[in-house]
Design a protein around this motif. Structure first.
Motif, short mmCIF file in Angstrom:
data_model
loop_
_atom_site.label_atom_id
_atom_site.label_comp_id
_atom_site.label_asym_id
_atom_site.label_seq_id
_atom_site.Cartn_x
_atom_site.Cartn_y
_atom_site.Cartn_z
N ILE A 1 1.94 4.41 -10.83
CA ILE A 1 0.72 5.09 -10.41
C ILE A 1 0.61 6.42 -11.13
O ILE A 1 1.52 7.25 -11.04
CB ILE A 1 0.73 5.34 -8.89
CG1 ILE A 1 0.96 4.05 -8.11
CG2 ILE A 1 -0.55 6.05 -8.45
CD1 ILE A 1 -0.18 3.09 -8.10
N LYS B 1 4.35 5.90 -5.29
CA LYS B 1 3.72 5.87 -6.63
C LYS B 1 4.28 4.76 -7.51
O LYS B 1 4.43 4.93 -8.72
CB LYS B 1 3.88 7.22 -7.37
CG LYS B 1 3.73 8.46 -6.52
CD LYS B 1 2.40 8.57 -5.85
CE LYS B 1 2.36 9.84 -4.98
NZ LYS B 1 1.22 9.82 -4.08
N VAL B 2 4.64 3.64 -6.89
CA VAL B 2 5.08 2.49 -7.68
C VAL B 2 4.34 1.24 -7.21
O VAL B 2 3.85 1.16 -6.09
CB VAL B 2 6.61 2.25 -7.57
CG1 VAL B 2 7.39 3.39 -8.21
CG2 VAL B 2 7.04 2.03 -6.13
N ILE B 3 4.26 0.26 -8.11
CA ILE B 3 3.58 -0.98 -7.79
C ILE B 3 4.62 -2.04 -7.44
O ILE B 3 5.53 -2.32 -8.22
CB ILE B 3 2.76 -1.49 -9.00
CG1 ILE B 3 1.78 -0.43 -9.48
CG2 ILE B 3 2.04 -2.79 -8.65
CD1 ILE B 3 0.62 -0.17 -8.59
N PRO C 1 -6.21 7.11 -2.37
CA PRO C 1 -6.16 5.64 -2.36
C PRO C 1 -7.52 4.99 -2.63
O PRO C 1 -7.58 3.99 -3.35
CB PRO C 1 -5.66 5.31 -0.95
CG PRO C 1 -4.84 6.50 -0.56
CD PRO C 1 -5.53 7.68 -1.20
N ILE D 1 -4.61 -1.60 -1.31
CA ILE D 1 -4.57 -0.13 -1.35
C ILE D 1 -5.72 0.46 -0.54
O ILE D 1 -5.56 1.47 0.14
CB ILE D 1 -4.61 0.39 -2.80
CG1 ILE D 1 -3.28 0.07 -3.50
CG2 ILE D 1 -4.88 1.89 -2.84
CD1 ILE D 1 -3.26 0.38 -4.98
N SER D 2 -6.89 -0.20 -0.61
CA SER D 2 -8.05 0.36 0.12
C SER D 2 -7.84 0.22 1.63
O SER D 2 -8.48 0.90 2.41
CB SER D 2 -9.34 -0.30 -0.35
OG SER D 2 -9.43 -1.61 0.14
N GLY E 1 1.33 11.43 -9.73
CA GLY E 1 0.71 10.21 -9.22
C GLY E 1 -0.09 10.42 -7.95
O GLY E 1 -0.30 9.48 -7.18
N ASN E 2 -0.56 11.66 -7.72
CA ASN E 2 -1.28 11.93 -6.48
C ASN E 2 -2.78 11.69 -6.63
O ASN E 2 -3.54 12.57 -7.01
CB ASN E 2 -1.00 13.37 -6.03
CG ASN E 2 0.44 13.53 -5.59
OD1 ASN E 2 0.96 12.67 -4.86
ND2 ASN E 2 1.11 14.58 -6.03
N ILE E 3 -3.17 10.48 -6.32
CA ILE E 3 -4.56 10.07 -6.44
C ILE E 3 -5.00 9.47 -5.12
O ILE E 3 -4.22 8.75 -4.48
CB ILE E 3 -4.72 9.08 -7.62
CG1 ILE E 3 -6.18 8.62 -7.80
CG2 ILE E 3 -3.80 7.88 -7.49
CD1 ILE E 3 -6.41 7.88 -9.12
N ARG F 1 0.83 -1.21 0.00
CA ARG F 1 0.00 0.00 0.00
C ARG F 1 0.86 1.26 0.00
O ARG F 1 0.63 2.20 -0.78
CB ARG F 1 -0.92 0.00 1.22
CG ARG F 1 -1.83 1.22 1.29
CD ARG F 1 -2.76 1.16 2.50
NE ARG F 1 -3.95 1.96 2.27
CZ ARG F 1 -4.06 3.25 2.61
NH1 ARG F 1 -3.05 3.88 3.17
NH2 ARG F 1 -5.18 3.90 2.37
N ALA G 1 2.48 2.14 -3.26
CA ALA G 1 1.54 2.73 -4.23
C ALA G 1 1.16 4.16 -3.85
O ALA G 1 1.18 5.06 -4.69
CB ALA G 1 0.29 1.87 -4.37
N THR G 2 0.84 4.38 -2.58
CA THR G 2 0.30 5.70 -2.22
C THR G 2 1.40 6.73 -1.95
O THR G 2 1.23 7.90 -2.26
CB THR G 2 -0.62 5.60 -0.99
OG1 THR G 2 0.12 5.03 0.09
CG2 THR G 2 -1.82 4.70 -1.27
N LEU H 1 -6.08 13.66 -0.15
CA LEU H 1 -4.66 13.29 -0.16
C LEU H 1 -3.78 14.51 -0.38
O LEU H 1 -2.74 14.66 0.26
CB LEU H 1 -4.40 12.27 -1.27
CG LEU H 1 -2.95 11.79 -1.42
CD1 LEU H 1 -2.66 10.66 -0.45
CD2 LEU H 1 -2.66 11.35 -2.85
#
Lengths: 273, 273
Positions: B232, A230-232, B264, A271-272, B260-262, A223, A226-227, B67
């Motif tokens: 992201i 910004k990478v998976i 979550p 992520i949630s 990439g600021n979205i 998580r 990603a947040t 965010l």
């Protein structure tokens, strides 16, 4: 972070498979390629075979993430799914020797490991002062390749092997001084390789330190990657970020994010939060 | 893809704000910084102010993603939330002139735009044969900075401005030949800047081609970026990938993933499909 998630097929494995396939004799290559894999080696083998214009079959756990099995098929390779114990037995008895294709071992292969070592000059380009490298450990090919890469350049970086508490195969084996068998219970599916005597010996010699990360921290790291970054990262890929976060500020430390192949449904769920 | 999502604060905006802040007179800098922003400029301004050791306040839409607003506060800056129409009026009447801080305009500022132009040599390093650059357009500072960067090097790359059908401000303004006012209905919240006469003129001169992407494609692109490319992108960031996907194979084309600021929760929802 060394973002191997951005490689073709979404993991570091293409490095090793290209290194191994490109040094085959033409007669060996034309027979096609075969490997056995928790997923990422399968994707890399299929990709390399397609790039080199030869066929490919891969043995995979029948529990492999759908994303990985479908990815292999979409690269034009065949999947041979096997239950975990059958697959381990197939590996133990070198089942590939009965097959027509040229087998590339996903980790216990000198050329595959030397291919992974190509990451070292890139790490040095980005972080010349690197003192520690955190590497997720499954079969052990990546961490051994990286250790060999530093050794080949006579550099002293400390190589840290990282595993999840949900499958701490090598730390248990090191404690036991020999073979152990565990059932993986981790989202780091990419680390679910079995004990291997040759790799055990190599890991003992090459890995300076081991870190075992609580499974909950691996999930939180997917998580946070990603947040915040910004990478998976897939589970195995997120292991090193989890380890680094646990250490606080880590100067001159590089964490290898080994891959980003995670099923969208799981990613969405993690992520949630 | 040019991954500006990997910049500090998760977007390209730090380039421009550093360029602007570092060329201020000491007396101007010590008054602290102020900007107005859909989110990313606010994060960048707060980050730059913190790095340079001065205070910061930012005017933001009261509908800004949580965010982004929380990120600004966590960087030590103050948020001044305003309803959309009040904020637009504040901008039109140059409300910042009543405030003690030094105001940095988030896009209609020469130094901010020249900071964004630093992306051009990096694009050329990665893709020396670049022929087209796809750039998301909000206020227009990024696309003008990139166009100026190529022009400064006497290079002919075609600069393509990309917007969502949910807020096609500039294509509508170009059709109308002057000011238009639209209500944004897009997940590309980073592009929700109002019409600006100076930027209109600049965009007319600098952007060679415009692409408007269906809103559904933007949503699909956020998912595809995460699952296929392992990166992201926020809505605005995903615009160019959506545009490129619509074009089929695009050789020598660079798509700028601006940020990439979205949130979550939204990211999780888009990935689950």
């Amino acid at each position: 972070m060394k973002l191997e998630s951005l490689q073709p097929t979404g993991s570091f494995k293409v490095r090793g498979f290209f290194a191994a396939a490109l040094t085959l004799e033409p007669g060996q290559l034309s027979r096609g390629l075969m490997t056995v894999s928790a997923g990422n080696a399968a994707l890399a083998c299929a990709y390399v075979a397609r790039e080199l214009g030869v066929g490919c079959r891969v043995v995979m756990f029948d529990t492999a993430p759908k994303l990985k099995a479908e990815g292999v098929r979409s690269l034009g390779a065949q999947v041979m799914p096997m239950p975990r114990e059958v697959l381990y037995e197939w590996m133990r008895t070198r089942g590939w020797e009965q097959e027509p294709e040229t087998f590339i071992h996903p980790y216990a292969d000198e050329k595959v490991m030397s291919g992974h070592a190509t990451m070292v000059p890139e790490i040095l380009d980005d972080c010349p002062q690197v003192e520690r490298v955190l590497v997720p450990v499954g079969g052990g090919g990546l961490v051994c390749g990286i250790a060999d890469g530093f050794a080949a350049l006579s550099l002293q970086a400390r190589v840290v092997g990282v595993q999840s508490e949900g499958y701490p195969l090598w730390t248990r084996a090191l404690e036991a001084g020999g073979p152990v068998s565990l059932v993986p219970d981790t989202i780091a599916d990419g680390t679910a390789a079995p004990f291997d005597a040759l790799m055990f010996e190599r890991l003992q010699e090459r890995v300076h330190e081991w870190v075992t990360v609580p499974e909950g921290d691996v999930r939180a790291a997917v998580r946070a990657l990603a947040t915040d970054l910004k990478v998976i990262g897939e589970g195995a890929g997120a292991l090193t970020y989890a380890a680094m976060t646990g250490e606080g500020h880590a100067q001159h430390t590089v964490a290898v994010l080994s891959g980003g192949n995670i099923d969208p449904a799981r990613l969405s769920e993690l992520i949630s939060g």
